[in-house]
Write an enzyme that holds these catalytic residues in place. Structure first.
Site, short mmCIF file in Angstrom:
data_model
loop_
_atom_site.label_atom_id
_atom_site.label_comp_id
_atom_site.label_asym_id
_atom_site.label_seq_id
_atom_site.Cartn_x
_atom_site.Cartn_y
_atom_site.Cartn_z
N GLY A 1 0.84 -1.19 0.00
CA GLY A 1 0.00 0.00 0.00
C GLY A 1 0.88 1.24 0.00
O GLY A 1 2.05 1.18 0.39
N GLN B 1 3.02 9.84 1.33
CA GLN B 1 4.30 9.13 1.28
C GLN B 1 5.10 9.46 0.03
O GLN B 1 6.27 9.09 -0.08
CB GLN B 1 4.08 7.61 1.34
N CYS C 1 6.63 -0.38 6.82
CA CYS C 1 6.19 0.83 6.12
C CYS C 1 7.35 1.35 5.27
O CYS C 1 8.48 1.42 5.76
CB CYS C 1 5.76 1.88 7.14
N LEU C 2 7.05 1.71 4.03
CA LEU C 2 8.11 2.21 3.14
C LEU C 2 8.70 3.52 3.66
O LEU C 2 9.82 3.87 3.31
CB LEU C 2 7.57 2.40 1.72
N HIS D 1 -3.79 0.84 7.86
CA HIS D 1 -2.45 1.43 7.82
C HIS D 1 -2.43 2.66 6.89
O HIS D 1 -1.91 3.71 7.24
CB HIS D 1 -1.46 0.35 7.36
N GLU D 2 -3.04 2.50 5.70
CA GLU D 2 -3.05 3.62 4.72
C GLU D 2 -3.97 4.74 5.20
O GLU D 2 -3.66 5.93 5.02
CB GLU D 2 -3.49 3.13 3.34
N HIS E 1 -2.10 6.85 7.50
CA HIS E 1 -1.21 7.78 6.78
C HIS E 1 -1.97 9.04 6.36
O HIS E 1 -1.47 10.15 6.52
CB HIS E 1 -0.65 7.13 5.51
NI NI Z 1 3.17 2.95 5.57
#
Ligand code: NI
Length: 185
Positions: free
Chosen positions: A57, A62, A110-111, A152-153, A156
């Site tokens: 995701g 991000q 997480c990226l 999670h998204e 963000h």
């Molecule tokens: Ni993330």
């Protein structure tokens, strides 16, 4: 409604923890903004960027765009090899509502927080109301890992990261140690 040929897609720079954009609440889009060429291009690039870095995701903040857009897909992913598949989904202006009280703890990464993993409690089942990339209304229920990725998204888009949701940091660790000590434990 992809208006950009594949060859023109770009891999975007991913914002990392500490960049203020990750802590801002993102802005909703109008239908006109969503359907504009720059936004459609951004969505294409977000998909490309998510795939490039083996994410499941990616939220727009991000990639330094404070807008309510998230993309997700769980396919054959080396970072999450044992997880059920989720088709490519674009969520615009999503609203996420927990269904029931049931909470499950599982690993997340997480990226924007490279190389780390930790166990995060999430609702097991959620309802999602959002637009797709064309502005068509979606209303569906997600469970288990699918529900986890969406929460999670969603976090963000509200300026939160998974670390904020951990009960404590005793399980937080680097990927290499995760693979060595936790994966088959
Ligand atoms: Ni993330």
């Amino acid at each position: 409604m992809s208006v950009v040929p594949k060859s023109a897609m770009a891999i975007l720079k991913v914002s990392r923890l500490g960049h203020p954009v990750l802590r801002r609440v993102t802005q909703p889009l109008s239908l006109e903004q969503l359907r504009s060429a720059p936004t459609q291009r951004l969505i294409d690039d977000m998909i490309e960027t998510m795939k490039e870095y083996d994410g499941v995701g990616l939220a727009a903040d991000q990639v330094h765009e404070s807008q309510q857009i998230a993309v997700l897909e769980v396919a054959d992913n080396p970072r999450y090899p044992d997880k059920p598949k989720v088709p490519l989904t674009v969520l615009v202006n999503p609203r996420v509502t927990p269904l029931g009280e049931e909470i499950e703890e599982d690993w997340e990464g997480c990226l924007s927080i490279p190389d780390l993993r930790g166990r995060v409690p999430r609702y097991k089942s959620v309802r999602i109301q959002a637009w797709d990339r064309d502005g068509k209304e979606m209303d569906f229920v997600a469970k288990d890992f699918h529900a986890r990725v969406i929460q999670h998204e969603w976090d963000h888009l509200n300026g939160k990261v998974y670390l904020d949701r951990m009960r404590d940091f005793s399980t937080l660790g680097f990927l290499q140690e995760f693979a060595r000590y936790w994966l088959n434990a």
